[in-house]
Design a protein around this motif. Structure first.
Motif, PDB file in Angstrom:
ATOM      1  N   ALA A   1     -42.938 -13.940  12.431  1.00  0.00           N
ATOM      2  CA  ALA A   1     -41.971 -12.993  12.553  1.00  0.00           C
ATOM      3  C   ALA A   1     -40.668 -13.736  12.033  1.00  0.00           C
ATOM      4  O   ALA A   1     -39.664 -13.514  11.084  1.00  0.00           O
ATOM      5  CB  ALA A   1     -41.934 -11.910  13.735  1.00  0.00           C
ATOM      6  N   ASN A   2     -40.133 -14.750  12.739  1.00  0.00           N
ATOM      7  CA  ASN A   2     -39.038 -15.523  12.558  1.00  0.00           C
ATOM      8  C   ASN A   2     -39.275 -16.089  11.272  1.00  0.00           C
ATOM      9  O   ASN A   2     -38.296 -16.174  10.578  1.00  0.00           O
ATOM     10  CB  ASN A   2     -38.997 -16.589  13.565  1.00  0.00           C
ATOM     11  CG  ASN A   2     -38.581 -16.112  15.118  1.00  0.00           C
ATOM     12  OD1 ASN A   2     -38.040 -15.106  15.011  1.00  0.00           O
ATOM     13  ND2 ASN A   2     -38.805 -16.642  15.939  1.00  0.00           N
ATOM     14  N   THR A   3     -40.288 -16.631  10.635  1.00  0.00           N
ATOM     15  CA  THR A   3     -40.348 -17.429   9.600  1.00  0.00           C
ATOM     16  C   THR A   3     -40.113 -16.265   8.244  1.00  0.00           C
ATOM     17  O   THR A   3     -39.496 -16.576   7.218  1.00  0.00           O
ATOM     18  CB  THR A   3     -41.824 -18.037   9.240  1.00  0.00           C
ATOM     19  OG1 THR A   3     -41.969 -19.040  10.222  1.00  0.00           O
ATOM     20  CG2 THR A   3     -41.858 -18.650   7.817  1.00  0.00           C
ATOM     21  N   LEU A   4     -40.675 -15.233   8.596  1.00  0.00           N
ATOM     22  CA  LEU A   4     -40.473 -14.116   7.493  1.00  0.00           C
ATOM     23  C   LEU A   4     -39.015 -13.788   7.247  1.00  0.00           C
ATOM     24  O   LEU A   4     -38.430 -13.404   6.295  1.00  0.00           O
ATOM     25  CB  LEU A   4     -41.200 -12.754   7.827  1.00  0.00           C
ATOM     26  CG  LEU A   4     -42.884 -13.098   7.753  1.00  0.00           C
ATOM     27  CD1 LEU A   4     -43.521 -11.922   8.284  1.00  0.00           C
ATOM     28  CD2 LEU A   4     -43.174 -13.439   6.032  1.00  0.00           C
ATOM     29  N   ALA A   5     -38.255 -13.631   8.726  1.00  0.00           N
ATOM     30  CA  ALA A   5     -37.003 -13.353   8.683  1.00  0.00           C
ATOM     31  C   ALA A   5     -36.086 -14.414   8.166  1.00  0.00           C
ATOM     32  O   ALA A   5     -35.178 -14.377   7.248  1.00  0.00           O
ATOM     33  CB  ALA A   5     -36.228 -13.242  10.111  1.00  0.00           C
ATOM     34  N   ALA A   6     -36.395 -15.585   8.193  1.00  0.00           N
ATOM     35  CA  ALA A   6     -35.761 -16.831   7.410  1.00  0.00           C
ATOM     36  C   ALA A   6     -35.997 -16.711   5.941  1.00  0.00           C
ATOM     37  O   ALA A   6     -35.004 -16.940   5.388  1.00  0.00           O
ATOM     38  CB  ALA A   6     -36.343 -18.009   7.891  1.00  0.00           C
ATOM     39  N   ILE A   7     -37.147 -16.337   5.392  1.00  0.00           N
ATOM     40  CA  ILE A   7     -37.356 -16.179   4.047  1.00  0.00           C
ATOM     41  C   ILE A   7     -36.641 -14.989   3.495  1.00  0.00           C
ATOM     42  O   ILE A   7     -35.856 -15.391   2.447  1.00  0.00           O
ATOM     43  CB  ILE A   7     -38.918 -15.755   3.644  1.00  0.00           C
ATOM     44  CG1 ILE A   7     -39.706 -17.288   4.148  1.00  0.00           C
ATOM     45  CG2 ILE A   7     -38.981 -15.581   2.455  1.00  0.00           C
ATOM     46  CD1 ILE A   7     -41.172 -16.990   4.158  1.00  0.00           C
ATOM     47  N   ALA A   8     -36.403 -13.970   4.428  1.00  0.00           N
ATOM     48  CA  ALA A   8     -35.631 -12.924   3.738  1.00  0.00           C
ATOM     49  C   ALA A   8     -34.091 -13.327   3.543  1.00  0.00           C
ATOM     50  O   ALA A   8     -33.347 -12.445   3.286  1.00  0.00           O
ATOM     51  CB  ALA A   8     -35.746 -11.448   4.536  1.00  0.00           C
TER      52      ALA A   8
ATOM     53  N   THR B   1     -32.888 -15.661  14.059  1.00  0.00           N
ATOM     54  CA  THR B   1     -32.979 -16.459  12.991  1.00  0.00           C
ATOM     55  C   THR B   1     -32.246 -15.890  11.589  1.00  0.00           C
ATOM     56  O   THR B   1     -31.858 -16.852  10.903  1.00  0.00           O
ATOM     57  CB  THR B   1     -34.727 -16.248  12.533  1.00  0.00           C
ATOM     58  OG1 THR B   1     -35.384 -16.577  13.745  1.00  0.00           O
ATOM     59  CG2 THR B   1     -34.937 -16.888  11.482  1.00  0.00           C
ATOM     60  N   ALA B   2     -32.204 -14.755  11.426  1.00  0.00           N
ATOM     61  CA  ALA B   2     -31.388 -14.239  10.314  1.00  0.00           C
ATOM     62  C   ALA B   2     -29.992 -14.598  10.329  1.00  0.00           C
ATOM     63  O   ALA B   2     -29.260 -15.132   9.332  1.00  0.00           O
ATOM     64  CB  ALA B   2     -31.309 -12.566  10.098  1.00  0.00           C
ATOM     65  N   ARG B   3     -29.463 -14.645  11.609  1.00  0.00           N
ATOM     66  CA  ARG B   3     -27.791 -15.302  11.876  1.00  0.00           C
ATOM     67  C   ARG B   3     -27.695 -16.696  11.461  1.00  0.00           C
ATOM     68  O   ARG B   3     -26.837 -16.817  10.896  1.00  0.00           O
ATOM     69  CB  ARG B   3     -27.537 -14.667  13.088  1.00  0.00           C
ATOM     70  CG  ARG B   3     -27.211 -13.127  13.425  1.00  0.00           C
ATOM     71  CD  ARG B   3     -26.536 -12.837  14.658  1.00  0.00           C
ATOM     72  NE  ARG B   3     -27.225 -13.316  15.723  1.00  0.00           N
ATOM     73  CZ  ARG B   3     -27.981 -12.556  16.571  1.00  0.00           C
ATOM     74  NH1 ARG B   3     -28.326 -11.232  16.023  1.00  0.00           N
ATOM     75  NH2 ARG B   3     -28.563 -13.057  17.478  1.00  0.00           N
TER      76      ARG B   3
END
Length: 543
Positions: free
Chosen positions: A210-217, A182-184
């Protein structure tokens, strides 16, 4: 900075309820969203074509939205499917103009376009038409887990060049991403996109939050979620869990208490009834690129055993199963090969065994198991033509003359069994995929062609037209075309009045009855049934 929260419970959750929701639920839901600080609510699709049987939130018209008590603090969004607009007879922009009033006359502030990468370029006309009408425009790029970061960056650059999209949302449609992936993806898009970046997670791998939080970050400033994670298949990032994560200091515990009250009152009972949430089948689909609606349909159909569901998903993993049509679920699920009529005339199969015959159709109901001894005695005494519909274990296979199977999903599950039975198989070879053909290559396949067409039953010597891929419909067509004298049904118990399988059979019998009468073919039940056919004890019916 806290992202804007977009809640799409009624849209994505509609996959489980047919886009119907209780009025009390909707009102309480909307006011609770406003109270807990949600920014945007997406109450449904704005479907551009008719969806038979779908409830009002599949279309989310302005007339419907005007009846809802939507707090002023909530911006309103709806979603359109690019497939619908691109299929318009004239052009996508005209389809949009027919479906949307100018922004000044609508409660809708934002329209999001769900689009696959392959259709991205053609969807520009949809976005431009919405912008001309005055709407904010979002674009949800679907199935991003299968797209390389470099290609995502190029897509973001292309959309930025349109100049009319405010929010580009990455949709993990299959729930296949993990936080690192997700971050990539988000980082790649951010190299070419300066507008708002959104993220829409599915929970197939239990990673939606967890993926949504990674996207926000990594640059997402609009986060999609749903109450209790209610959504297609395994569901979405749960609003209450995401808000917990964004407020770890507990400053808004009172808001969370109100949201949890909404969950317990309305959405926990809905989850018990409809069963969304992560599990093995959804996880398996996520890792193998299978559209989760295949899993949802298999899970929701009691005709399939766990072994059959897994066999079907394993077979789907070997092909492109990334698309699933909301409006044509039956054909998508049951006919992987084209269901169109043959391109050229075909030689008629040998139907001589049916001429003047008494045909016994063996279904899967308990009635056949309970009367198995009487059925065996009858078969040995009367020598009818015995056709088993799909795989069945009620009757001694030596008493079966042939199997009948048309449903492509059942063939995925049962081809090996049918091939090993040593019995002929009546089935339309043209509708088989390569895997099924390979499994049945050593079997005796009796090829009677079939076209699937809604609300139609025709039986000809060279093939039939059926309303659905039902083995019973196919067998009745064989009996009519072959000139059988009588058909006896065993193991056709029927279902409860509200069961869709009951309605399916009732509609089939109504469609088939004129053809049966023209052929002088009588139909009777040899074991108890709830269907409207002549009934009696086996010895009486068979006499």
């Amino acid at each position: 900075m806290r992202p804007r929260i977009l809640d799409c419970t009624l849209r994505d959750g509609g996959y489980h309820t047919g886009w119907r929701f209780d009025a009390g639920l909707v009102t309480t839901y909307l006011h609770t969203l406003a109270a807990v600080g949600v920014d945007i609510v997406e109450p449904g699709f704005r479907a551009l074509r008719e969806l038979p049987g779908a409830g009002p939130f599949a279309h989310a018209s302005d007339a419907l939205l005007d009846t809802l008590d939507i707090p002023p603090a909530l911006d309103v969004a709806v979603m359109v499917d690019a497939d619908d607009a691109l299929a318009a007879a004239d052009d996508p922009g005209a389809a949009i103009v027919r479906a949307f009033a100018p922004r000044a006359a609508s409660r809708v502030a934002l329209v999001r376009i769900a689009v696959r990468l392959a259709d991205l370029g053609r969807s520009r006309a949809i976005a431009e038409a919405l912008a001309r009408l005055g709407y904010g425009v979002g674009l949800n790029l679907m199935q991003v887990a299968g797209i390389a970061p470099a290609r995502l960056a190029q897509a973001a650059r292309d959309v930025a060049g349109w100049g009319c999209v405010q929010i580009l949302c990455l949709a993990d449609s299959f729930g296949a991403l993990d936080p690192a992936a997700t971050a990539r993806a988000c980082a790649a898009v951010r190299t070419q996109w300066r507008g708002e970046l959104g993220f829409h997670a599915h929970d197939n791998r239990s990673l939606a939050v967890a993926n949504t939080l990674a996207a926000i970050a990594h640059g997402a400033c609009v986060a999609d979620c749903t109450v209790a994670g209610m959504g297609r298949g395994a569901g979405n990032a749960a609003l209450e869990l995401l808000l917990c994560e964004l407020d770890t200091g507990g400053a808004h515990d009172e808001r969370l208490r109100e949201l949890q009250r909404l969950c317990e009152r309305y959405f926990v009972p809905l989850r018990r009834r409809h069963g969304w949430g992560p599990g093995f089948y959804y996880h398996y689909c996520a890792l193998r690129g299978i559209h989760p609606m295949f899993a949802q349909t298999l899970i929701g159909d009691p005709r399939y055993s766990p072994e059959e569901r897994f066999a079907a998903l394993r077979a789907l993993a070997a092909r492109d199963a990334s698309r699933f049509s909301r409006s044509e679920i039956a054909l998508t699920m049951h006919a992987f090969a084209p269901a169109a009529p043959p391109a050229a005339a075909r030689a008629a199969p040998d139907l001589g065994r049916f001429a003047g015959a008494e045909v016994l159709l063996i279904g899967a109901g308990d009635g056949a198991r309970r009367r198995v001894r009487e059925l065996g005695d009858y078969i040995r005494a009367r020598r009818p033509l015995v056709l088993a519909l799909n795989r069945q274990d009620a009757l001694d296979p030596h008493l079966v003359d042939a199997f009948v199977c048309i449903d492509a999903l059942r063939l995925l599950c049962e081809a090996s069994h049918l091939a090993a039975s040593g019995k002929p198989v009546w089935t339309p070879r043209r509708l088989h995929d390569a895997q099924t053909r390979a499994t049945l290559r050593d079997a005796t396949v009796l090829d009677y062609d079939c076209e699937l067409r809604g609300h139609c039953f025709e039986a000809r010597r060279d093939g039939c037209v059926l309303p659905a891929p039902l083995a019973c419909a196919y067998a009745l067509a064989l009996c009519v075309a072959g000139g059988a004298r009588r058909v006896l049904l065993a193991g056709f118990d029927g279902f409860a009045a509200g069961d869709p399988r009951q309605q399916e059979m009732l509609e089939l019998l109504a469609l088939a009855r004129p053809a049966l009468e023209r052929a002088g073919l009588t139909l009777a039940a040899a074991t108890p049934t709830s269907y409207p056919v002549d009934q009696g004890e086996l010895h009486a019916v068979a006499s």
